[in-house]
Motif scaffolding. Structure first.
Motif, PDB file in Angstrom:
ATOM      1  N   GLY A  91      38.211  31.730  85.592  1.00 53.32           N
ATOM      2  CA  GLY A  91      37.152  32.486  84.945  1.00 53.32           C
ATOM      3  C   GLY A  91      37.653  33.585  84.037  1.00 53.32           C
ATOM      4  N   ARG A  92      36.770  34.493  83.736  1.00 53.15           N
ATOM      5  CA  ARG A  92      37.060  35.692  82.948  1.00 53.15           C
ATOM      6  C   ARG A  92      36.322  36.869  83.579  1.00 53.15           C
ATOM      7  N   LEU A  93      36.786  38.069  83.289  1.00 53.00           N
ATOM      8  CA  LEU A  93      36.021  39.243  83.672  1.00 53.00           C
ATOM      9  C   LEU A  93      34.848  39.409  82.717  1.00 53.00           C
ATOM     10  N   ALA A  94      33.781  39.985  83.218  1.00 54.61           N
ATOM     11  CA  ALA A  94      32.610  40.306  82.400  1.00 54.61           C
ATOM     12  C   ALA A  94      32.053  41.636  82.888  1.00 54.61           C
ATOM     13  N   THR A  95      31.311  42.318  82.022  1.00 54.30           N
ATOM     14  CA  THR A  95      30.747  43.612  82.371  1.00 54.30           C
ATOM     15  C   THR A  95      29.262  43.630  82.057  1.00 54.30           C
ATOM     16  N   LEU A  96      28.481  44.038  83.053  1.00 51.41           N
ATOM     17  CA  LEU A  96      27.052  44.272  82.871  1.00 51.41           C
ATOM     18  C   LEU A  96      26.871  45.765  82.659  1.00 51.41           C
ATOM     19  N   LYS A  97      26.353  46.153  81.494  1.00 54.60           N
ATOM     20  CA  LYS A  97      26.228  47.563  81.129  1.00 54.60           C
ATOM     21  C   LYS A  97      24.810  48.049  81.368  1.00 54.60           C
ATOM     22  N   ARG A  98      24.729  49.213  81.972  1.00 60.58           N
ATOM     23  CA  ARG A  98      23.432  49.859  82.182  1.00 60.58           C
ATOM     24  C   ARG A  98      23.426  51.165  81.395  1.00 60.58           C
ATOM     25  N   ALA A  99      22.379  51.380  80.630  1.00 58.20           N
ATOM     26  CA  ALA A  99      22.350  52.529  79.723  1.00 58.20           C
ATOM     27  C   ALA A  99      22.080  53.843  80.445  1.00 58.20           C
ATOM     28  N   GLU A 100      21.173  53.860  81.411  1.00 58.81           N
ATOM     29  CA  GLU A 100      20.770  55.108  82.068  1.00 58.81           C
ATOM     30  C   GLU A 100      20.889  54.998  83.573  1.00 58.81           C
ATOM     31  N   PRO A 101      21.766  55.763  84.237  1.00 61.30           N
ATOM     32  CA  PRO A 101      22.913  56.453  83.637  1.00 61.30           C
ATOM     33  C   PRO A 101      23.945  55.428  83.173  1.00 61.30           C
ATOM     34  N   PRO A 102      24.938  55.875  82.369  1.00 68.13           N
ATOM     35  CA  PRO A 102      25.918  54.893  81.861  1.00 68.13           C
ATOM     36  C   PRO A 102      26.808  54.361  82.986  1.00 68.13           C
ATOM     37  N   LEU A 103      26.461  53.189  83.482  1.00 70.54           N
ATOM     38  CA  LEU A 103      27.229  52.571  84.558  1.00 70.54           C
ATOM     39  C   LEU A 103      27.607  51.152  84.152  1.00 70.54           C
ATOM     40  N   TYR A 104      28.787  50.728  84.591  1.00 67.23           N
ATOM     41  CA  TYR A 104      29.298  49.412  84.235  1.00 67.23           C
ATOM     42  C   TYR A 104      29.618  48.647  85.512  1.00 67.23           C
ATOM     43  N   ASN A 105      29.120  47.414  85.593  1.00 68.22           N
ATOM     44  CA  ASN A 105      29.454  46.530  86.707  1.00 68.22           C
ATOM     45  C   ASN A 105      30.408  45.456  86.206  1.00 68.22           C
ATOM     46  N   VAL A 106      31.669  45.503  86.687  1.00 69.28           N
ATOM     47  CA  VAL A 106      32.664  44.520  86.292  1.00 69.28           C
ATOM     48  C   VAL A 106      32.709  43.424  87.360  1.00 69.28           C
ATOM     49  N   PHE A 107      32.644  42.164  86.926  1.00 74.70           N
ATOM     50  CA  PHE A 107      32.650  41.040  87.854  1.00 74.70           C
ATOM     51  C   PHE A 107      33.426  39.885  87.235  1.00 74.70           C
ATOM     52  N   VAL A 108      33.643  38.837  88.036  1.00 77.01           N
ATOM     53  CA  VAL A 108      34.290  37.631  87.538  1.00 77.01           C
ATOM     54  C   VAL A 108      33.214  36.619  87.179  1.00 77.01           C
ATOM     55  N   ASP A 109      33.240  36.182  85.924  1.00 77.39           N
ATOM     56  CA  ASP A 109      32.345  35.130  85.446  1.00 77.39           C
ATOM     57  C   ASP A 109      33.116  33.815  85.532  1.00 77.39           C
ATOM     58  N   CYS A 110      32.762  32.989  86.490  1.00 76.28           N
ATOM     59  CA  CYS A 110      33.506  31.749  86.741  1.00 76.28           C
ATOM     60  C   CYS A 110      32.990  30.575  85.913  1.00 76.28           C
ATOM     61  N   ALA A 111      31.835  30.761  85.238  1.00 77.09           N
ATOM     62  CA  ALA A 111      31.192  29.627  84.575  1.00 77.09           C
ATOM     63  C   ALA A 111      31.459  29.566  83.078  1.00 77.09           C
TER      64      ALA A 111
END
Length: 463
Positions: A91-111
Motif C-alpha cells: 500500500g501507501r500512506l494516506a492522510t485524512l485532513k480535518r480543517a477545524e481544529p487542524p488535525l491529520y489522520n495518517v493511515f495505510v491505504d492498501c487499495a
C-alpha cells in the motif's frame, strides 16, 4: 595520472509487484497506533543480505543472463505471494485532513497503490570488494532504494522496495521497508516469510503458500483509544517532521565469538555478585564504556545508553510474537563519564539490566497515554545525542536463515538509514552459536581511538 572514477550501481529494470489478490477487508484504512506514528520522521529500515553466486555461474560457458532472468522471475513470483500475507506493504500512506481544529489522520491505504517496488541493478565489483575493506564501503548505501527518505514520504513512495544488485560473483538483496508500518521484528518476519515462500515454490507449491508463522496484522491500540489517532500538524506537515543528514561516519563490523561474549557475561555477573545479567547487556556495557572513553568527554558529562526493547511480550495481555507493526521503545540509561569509566563493566551492565527489568506493562501504557495527550515523532538529531550510544536491531532475529536458492548469505549489510554518531546494530554472527556482529558508526577520529582501545579490542574476535 588521474584516479579512475568510483564505480557506481547501474539500474537495469524497475517495476512494481502486487499480491495476486487482496483480502475483502483490505479496502478499509489501516489506522496506525502511537508506536507507528512516532516513526514518521525517521528513515526506512534498510537491511540486506550478500550471497555468492553458485560456482557454475562463473564458468565461461554458463548462460548467466538466462540464470539471472529466471532468478528475478522467481523472486517476483514469491514476493507477490508474500505480499498476499503482508498486504499493507503493497500500500501507501494516506492522510485524512480535518480543517477545524487542524488535525491529520495518517493511515495505510492498501487499495490504491501500484504495489511494492522491485529493482534489478548491477555493480562492477566482487563480493571480496565489499567484505575485505576494514570499513563498509560507501557504495553499499546504493544497494538500497529510498535513500534518505523518511517514513512520511510513504505517501508517494512504496512502503516496501526490493533492490537486487548483481555483482561480478554475487548478488545482494536489499530491502527498504517503511518504519512506520513495522519494526525490526516485523521486517525480519517478512524477510523470513518471503524466503519460506520462495523455497516452497521451488518445490512446486502453488502461488499462495501457507506460512508457518503468519503475521498478526491487527494493530494494537490502548483500550480507551481505539483510533484513529490524530497528529497536530500545522498547514505544513513538515513543520512537525524533520529530515536528518548524518555527519561523516566510519562504519565497521566487529565480530564477537560466543566464547568472548560468555567471558564478558561471566565477568559482569562476577563483579555484581549475580547471575541475571544477560550476554547482550554485558556486550552493550562494554560498547558503551569503550565508545565513551574514545570520545574524551570530561568526567562530569552525562552519557546515555539506549537499547531498543521489544514490547510484545511485556504488554498484558501480550501481543503475539508475529505482531506486524511497531512495538518497540528505546530504553535509556544514563551516568556521568566519570562514573561509567571508573566503576567497571559489571556496574554499567547492572544499570542496563535494571532498565530492562523495570520496563513493564504499566510503563508501556503510560507512554501511550502521554503520547495521545501530546503527540510527537522521533527526531534523530534530538532523540539520539552526541553523548549517547544507541543499540539497535537484535542478534535474535533469524537473518542468516533466509535462502533464495543461492545458499547461505555470507554477510548482512545495511544502508544509510538511521545512522548517527554512536549508532550500534547487533546482528547474529555468521557462524551462529551465539556469536554476535556489531555494526558500529562513529566519526573517523573516534573510530580510530576505539580501534586502539585495549579493553574493547581484547573482546573482538578476528572473523
Amino acid at each position: 595520472m588521474t584516479s579512475p572514477p568510483p564505480r557506481s550501481v547501474r539500474s537495469f529494470s524497475d517495476c512494481f509487484v502486487k499480491p495476486p489478490q487482496l483480502p475483502p477487508h483490505s479496502d478499509h484504512p489501516l489506522h496506525l497506533p502511537p508506536w507507528d506514528l512516532a516513526m514518521l520522521s525517521v528513515h526506512y529500515i534498510q537491511k540486506g543480505l550478500l550471497f555468492p553466486l553458485p560456482p557454475r555461474c562463473l564458468d565461461p560457458g554458463f548462460d548467466r543472463p538466462a540464470f539471472i532472468h529466471s532468478f528475478l522471475g522467481k523472486l517476483k513470483r514469491s514476493l507477490s505471494c508474500a505480499l498476499f500475507h503482508f498486504y499493507p506493504l503493497a500500500g501507501r500512506l494516506a492522510t485524512l485532513k480535518r480543517a477545524e481544529p487542524p488535525l491529520y489522520n495518517v493511515f495505510v491505504d492498501c487499495a490504491n497503490s501500484p504495489g511494492a517496488r522491485f529493482i534489478h541493478a548491477a555493480l562492477d565489483m566482487t563480493v571480496g570488494d565489499i567484505l575485505s575493506p576494514t570499513y563498509v564501503p560507501v557504495v553499499v548505501q546504493s544497494f538500497f532504494d529510498h535513500d534518505r527518505a523518511i517514513n512520511h514520504d510513504g505517501h508517494d513512495l512504496s512502503l516496501l522496495s526490493v533492490q537486487v544488485t548483481e555483482l561480478a560473483d554475487g548478488i545482494f538483496i536489499g530491502l527498504s521497508m517503511n518504519h512506520a508500518v513495522g519494526d525490526g521484528t516485523s521486517f525480519w518476519l517478512f524477510f523470513n516469510s518471503w524466503s519460506e515462500i520462495f523455497q516452497a515454490q521451488e518445490k512446486g507449491a502453488v502461488d499462495v503458500v501457507q506460512l508457518s508463522r503468519p503475521p498478526a496484522l491487527t494493530r494494537w491500540f490502548p483500550e480507551n483509544h481505539p483510533g484513529p489517532l490524530s497528529l497536530p500538524y500545522t498547514d505544513d506537515p513538515l513543520s512537525f517532521l524533520a529530515r536528518y543528514e548524518a555527519p561523516e561516519l566510519r562504519e565497521r563490523v566487529f565480530h564477537f565469538s560466543a566464547d568472548a561474549i560468555a567471558g564478558l557475561k561471566a565477568e559482569a555477573n562476577q563483579q555484581c555478585g549475580t547471575t541475571n545479567i544477560s550476554s547482550l547487556q554485558s556486550l552493550t556495557a562494554l560498547v558503551w564504556r569503550c565508545i565513551t572513553r574514545a570520545r574524551h568527554f570530561p568526567a562530569s558529562q552525562v552519557t546515555g545508553c539506549r537499547m531498543a526493547a521489544n514490547n510484545r511480550a511485556r504488554l498484558d495481555p501480550p501481543l503475539p510474537p508475529e505482531y506486524f507493526g511497531n512495538s518497540i521503545t528505546p530504553l535509556r540509561t544514563a551516568a556521568t563519564v566519570g562514573e561509567l569509566l571508573s566503576r567497571g563493566l559489571g556496574w554499567a551492565a547492572r544499570l542496563l539490566h535494571a532498565a530492562v527489568a523495570e520496563h513493564s506493562n504499566a510503563k508501556l501504557r503510560e507512554w501511550n497515554e502521554e503520547w495521545i495527550k501530546r503527540p510527537q515523532v522521533y527526531h534523530l538529531d534530538k532523540t539520539f545525542d552526541q553523548y549517547s550510544v544507541m543499540m539497535g536491531s537484535s542478534p535474535r532475529f533469524n537473518k542468516y536463515g533466509n535462502d533464495f536458492g543461492l545458499g547461505k548469505a555470507v554477510a548482512l549489510r545495511s544502508g544509510y538509514a538511521n545512522k548517527f554518531d554512536g549508532k550500534v546494530s547487533a546482528y547474529p554472527g555468521h557462524e551462529g552459536g551465539r556469536s554476535i556482529d556489531l555494526e558500529i558508526c562513529l566519526p573517523p577520529a573516534t573510530m580510530a581511538v576505539l580501534e586502539a582501545d585495549t579493553e574493547f579490542m581484547a573482546a573482538v574476535t578476528a572473523s
